[in-house]
Every structure is written in C-alpha cells, then in structure tokens.
Design a protein around this motif. Structure first.
Motif, mmCIF file in Angstrom:
data_model
loop_
_atom_site.group_PDB
_atom_site.id
_atom_site.type_symbol
_atom_site.label_atom_id
_atom_site.label_comp_id
_atom_site.label_asym_id
_atom_site.label_seq_id
_atom_site.Cartn_x
_atom_site.Cartn_y
_atom_site.Cartn_z
ATOM 1 N N PHE A 204 0.868 -1.177 0.000
ATOM 2 C CA PHE A 204 0.000 0.000 0.000
ATOM 3 C C PHE A 204 0.905 1.226 0.000
ATOM 4 N N ASN A 205 0.890 1.978 -1.095
ATOM 5 C CA ASN A 205 1.770 3.134 -1.237
ATOM 6 C C ASN A 205 0.981 4.429 -1.164
ATOM 7 N N CYS A 206 1.338 5.276 -0.221
ATOM 8 C CA CYS A 206 0.727 6.598 -0.100
ATOM 9 C C CYS A 206 1.633 7.643 -0.737
ATOM 10 N N ILE A 207 1.049 8.549 -1.492
ATOM 11 C CA ILE A 207 1.794 9.689 -2.015
ATOM 12 C C ILE A 207 0.907 10.927 -1.898
ATOM 13 N N LEU A 208 1.534 12.098 -1.970
ATOM 14 C CA LEU A 208 0.783 13.348 -1.948
ATOM 15 C C LEU A 208 0.473 13.787 -3.370
ATOM 16 N N GLY A 209 -0.678 14.419 -3.555
ATOM 17 C CA GLY A 209 -1.004 14.988 -4.845
ATOM 18 C C GLY A 209 0.065 15.981 -5.269
ATOM 19 N N ASP A 210 0.391 16.033 -6.564
ATOM 20 C CA ASP A 210 1.462 16.896 -7.043
ATOM 21 C C ASP A 210 0.911 18.225 -7.542
ATOM 22 N N ASP A 211 1.718 18.936 -8.345
ATOM 23 C CA ASP A 211 1.324 20.284 -8.771
ATOM 24 C C ASP A 211 0.180 20.293 -9.782
ATOM 25 N N ARG A 212 -0.258 19.119 -10.200
ATOM 26 C CA ARG A 212 -1.439 19.054 -11.070
ATOM 27 C C ARG A 212 -2.735 19.056 -10.276
ATOM 28 N N THR A 213 -2.622 18.901 -8.970
ATOM 29 C CA THR A 213 -3.803 18.799 -8.112
ATOM 30 C C THR A 213 -4.486 20.153 -7.962
ATOM 31 N N PRO A 214 -5.790 20.239 -8.158
ATOM 32 C CA PRO A 214 -6.510 21.499 -7.919
ATOM 33 C C PRO A 214 -6.290 21.982 -6.486
ATOM 34 N N GLU A 215 -6.194 23.274 -6.313
ATOM 35 C CA GLU A 215 -5.869 23.869 -5.018
ATOM 36 C C GLU A 215 -6.804 23.391 -3.911
ATOM 37 N N HIS A 216 -8.086 23.276 -4.191
ATOM 38 C CA HIS A 216 -9.041 22.910 -3.150
ATOM 39 C C HIS A 216 -8.939 21.440 -2.739
ATOM 40 N N MET A 217 -8.199 20.648 -3.508
ATOM 41 C CA MET A 217 -8.040 19.238 -3.169
ATOM 42 C C MET A 217 -6.743 18.952 -2.418
ATOM 43 N N LEU A 218 -5.839 19.901 -2.369
ATOM 44 C CA LEU A 218 -4.555 19.684 -1.703
ATOM 45 C C LEU A 218 -4.745 19.449 -0.205
ATOM 46 N N LEU A 219 -3.950 18.545 0.351
ATOM 47 C CA LEU A 219 -4.025 18.236 1.776
ATOM 48 C C LEU A 219 -3.667 19.453 2.613
ATOM 49 N N LYS A 220 -4.552 19.817 3.538
ATOM 50 C CA LYS A 220 -4.322 20.983 4.393
ATOM 51 C C LYS A 220 -4.538 20.662 5.872
ATOM 52 N N SER A 221 -5.416 19.732 6.178
ATOM 53 C CA SER A 221 -5.850 19.519 7.550
ATOM 54 C C SER A 221 -4.883 18.692 8.382
ATOM 55 N N ARG A 222 -3.970 17.964 7.719
ATOM 56 C CA ARG A 222 -3.012 17.148 8.451
ATOM 57 C C ARG A 222 -1.653 17.245 7.786
ATOM 58 N N THR A 223 -0.615 16.947 8.553
ATOM 59 C CA THR A 223 0.725 16.908 7.988
ATOM 60 C C THR A 223 0.983 15.515 7.407
ATOM 61 N N TRP A 224 1.982 15.422 6.555
ATOM 62 C CA TRP A 224 2.359 14.133 5.979
ATOM 63 C C TRP A 224 2.792 13.160 7.079
ATOM 64 N N LYS A 225 3.501 13.656 8.076
ATOM 65 C CA LYS A 225 3.934 12.809 9.183
ATOM 66 C C LYS A 225 2.734 12.239 9.931
ATOM 67 N N GLU A 226 1.715 13.060 10.132
ATOM 68 C CA GLU A 226 0.510 12.578 10.819
ATOM 69 C C GLU A 226 -0.199 11.503 9.998
ATOM 70 N N ILE A 227 -0.204 11.671 8.680
ATOM 71 C CA ILE A 227 -0.814 10.663 7.816
ATOM 72 C C ILE A 227 -0.080 9.328 7.972
ATOM 73 N N LEU A 228 1.244 9.371 7.921
ATOM 74 C CA LEU A 228 2.029 8.133 8.032
ATOM 75 C C LEU A 228 1.854 7.486 9.393
ATOM 76 N N ASN A 229 1.646 8.283 10.422
ATOM 77 C CA ASN A 229 1.447 7.737 11.762
ATOM 78 C C ASN A 229 0.138 6.942 11.879
ATOM 79 N N ASP A 230 -0.797 7.220 10.951
ATOM 80 C CA ASP A 230 -2.074 6.497 10.952
ATOM 81 C C ASP A 230 -1.922 5.091 10.363
ATOM 82 N N LEU A 231 -0.776 4.851 9.707
ATOM 83 C CA LEU A 231 -0.592 3.605 8.976
ATOM 84 C C LEU A 231 0.354 2.664 9.690
ATOM 85 N N SER A 232 0.212 1.405 9.380
ATOM 86 C CA SER A 232 1.065 0.417 10.007
ATOM 87 C C SER A 232 1.993 -0.220 8.985
#
Length: 232
Positions: A204-232
């Motif tokens: 299971f590979n997680c990645i962040l949306g890149d510069d093609r991602t519409p502004e309103h879809m970009l991750l804002k509510s959590r940090t990347w570190k917090e996202i990874l902490n949710d995973l095992s």
C-alpha cells in the motif's frame, strides 16, 4: 506473495534493474476518467483517442533492444483501454528475453472476463528465485467508494474492486495499491490500507497529490507525518 506493508520510498521502482534498459510506454490516449489534473481533461479536444501502433511497438520492443522493464504508464491514458494491449502482450510473450512489466491503472470499467485474459499474459515471481521480481500491477485508487471518484471522476468502484479480486485470484505476482492523499480522502488511509490487506494486495503506497492537483483538493488539515502515523 505476502503483504509487504506500506512503502513511501519510490526508489524501489528500479532497485532490481536500474542499470538495465527500462522504457516507459504510453499505450493509448484513451481513458474513461476525467481527472481534473490531467491535461486530457484540461485541454478537451486536443487529444484524439488513439493507440500505440503495433508496427512501432514491435520496432521498440524486440529482443536486440534488451529491455529489462517495460512500464505501462497511467499518464495520458489508462493502458487497460489500449485497443492493441493484448496484441502487445502477445508479442512480448514471444520474446526470449521477455521484459518485466510494470502496469499502472485505475482499474475501472473492465469486466471479469477481460481481467482473466489479462492475467494470462503476466509473469509471476519465480518460485526458485523469490527475490527476482515478476510483473508489477499497480492500482491507482484515491480513496474508498465515497471518495475515489472525487478526483478519479467517472471511476466505477464496483468494477475496480472486481478487477483487483479477479487479478488476485488468477495471478500470484505483486499487486500494489497507490493512494494519492487529498484533503477529501486523508481520513480514509488506514481503512484503505486494511482493505488492501483484505483484498490480498502486497503493498500500500501513499503519495501526496502533485502540482497538477486542484488547489481545493490539496491536503491541508493534516501533515504528511501525521498521515504516516495512521498507517502500520
């Protein structure tokens, strides 16, 4: 193959053959989705639906070119919608030095019968050499049933899950779920990872949306570190 867990380091893509010839193929400009970050969606009318010509494909993919890995990209089109795909795979199967295949697809819209035929062309991990990779099939699915189609517009969840199940039932090689994390699906990464395990995927590979991602879809509510902490 057993589930291998989360992988966020994409240096693994070429670790088994970076010194050998690796070619990326755009098999088609056809796709049944309308992802907002894709130039096909942004420039409607600029792309004529077309498939890679078989004569050109055979000139590119031939024994004397000694290709180690052939990557079917999910960039300008979804390779599972290439009208010549099975012809390409049939040709690849005739090569003495058959290249490894890396497929990236959303997996939406194809039937059980289509996926069964697709798996007949795949090469699994060799039981005698388990560390030597077979073909690699990546499903790019960004969320669960209620969120995947927010970015992957027109994706049909039931057909994606059926495709994954059918491939898993008929292919023993590596299957991967690639999950783009957006503002609308970040809360589902742990549940999606568990679903990947339940479906028999190996990674299971997680990645962040890149510069093609519409502004309103970009991750804002959590940090990347917090996202990874949710995973095992």
């Amino acid at each position: 193959m057993e589930y291998q867990g989360l992988n966020t380091n994409f240096n693994h893509i070429d670790r088994h053959g970076s010194w050998r010839r690796r070619i990326q193929v755009e098999a088609t400009s056809r796709c049944n989705l309308a992802c907002p970050g894709c130039s096909r969606t942004q420039e409607i009318g600029m792309y004529t639906p077309t498939d890679l010509n078989m004569d050109n494909f055979k000139l590119l993919v031939r024994e004397e070119n000694n290709i180690y890995c052939l990557t079917y990209s999910l960039a300008m089109g979804d390779p599972i919608y290439a009208g010549t795909l099975f012809q390409q795979l049939q040709h690849i199967s005739t090569l003495k030095n058959r290249p490894k295949l890396w497929f990236s697809t959303n997996g939406s819209g194809r039937s059980t019968e289509w996926w069964k035929e697709f798996t007949t062309y795949l090469s699994p991990v060799d039981a005698q050499f388990p560390t030597f990779p077979g073909d690699h099939i990546e499903f790019a699915v960004d969320g669960l049933e209620d969120t995947n189609s927010i970015y992957r517009v027109h994706a049909r969840w039931d057909t994606i899950i059926n495709g994954i199940k059918t491939v898993r039932e008929n292919y023993t090689g590596k299957l991967v779920w690639r999950y783009n994390v957006f503002e609308h699906n970040y809360h589902q990464v742990a549940e999606a990872q568990q679903l990947a395990k339940d479906l028999g995927l190996n990674e299971f590979n997680c990645i962040l949306g890149d510069d093609r991602t519409p502004e309103h879809m970009l991750l804002k509510s959590r940090t990347w570190k917090e996202i990874l902490n949710d995973l095992s």
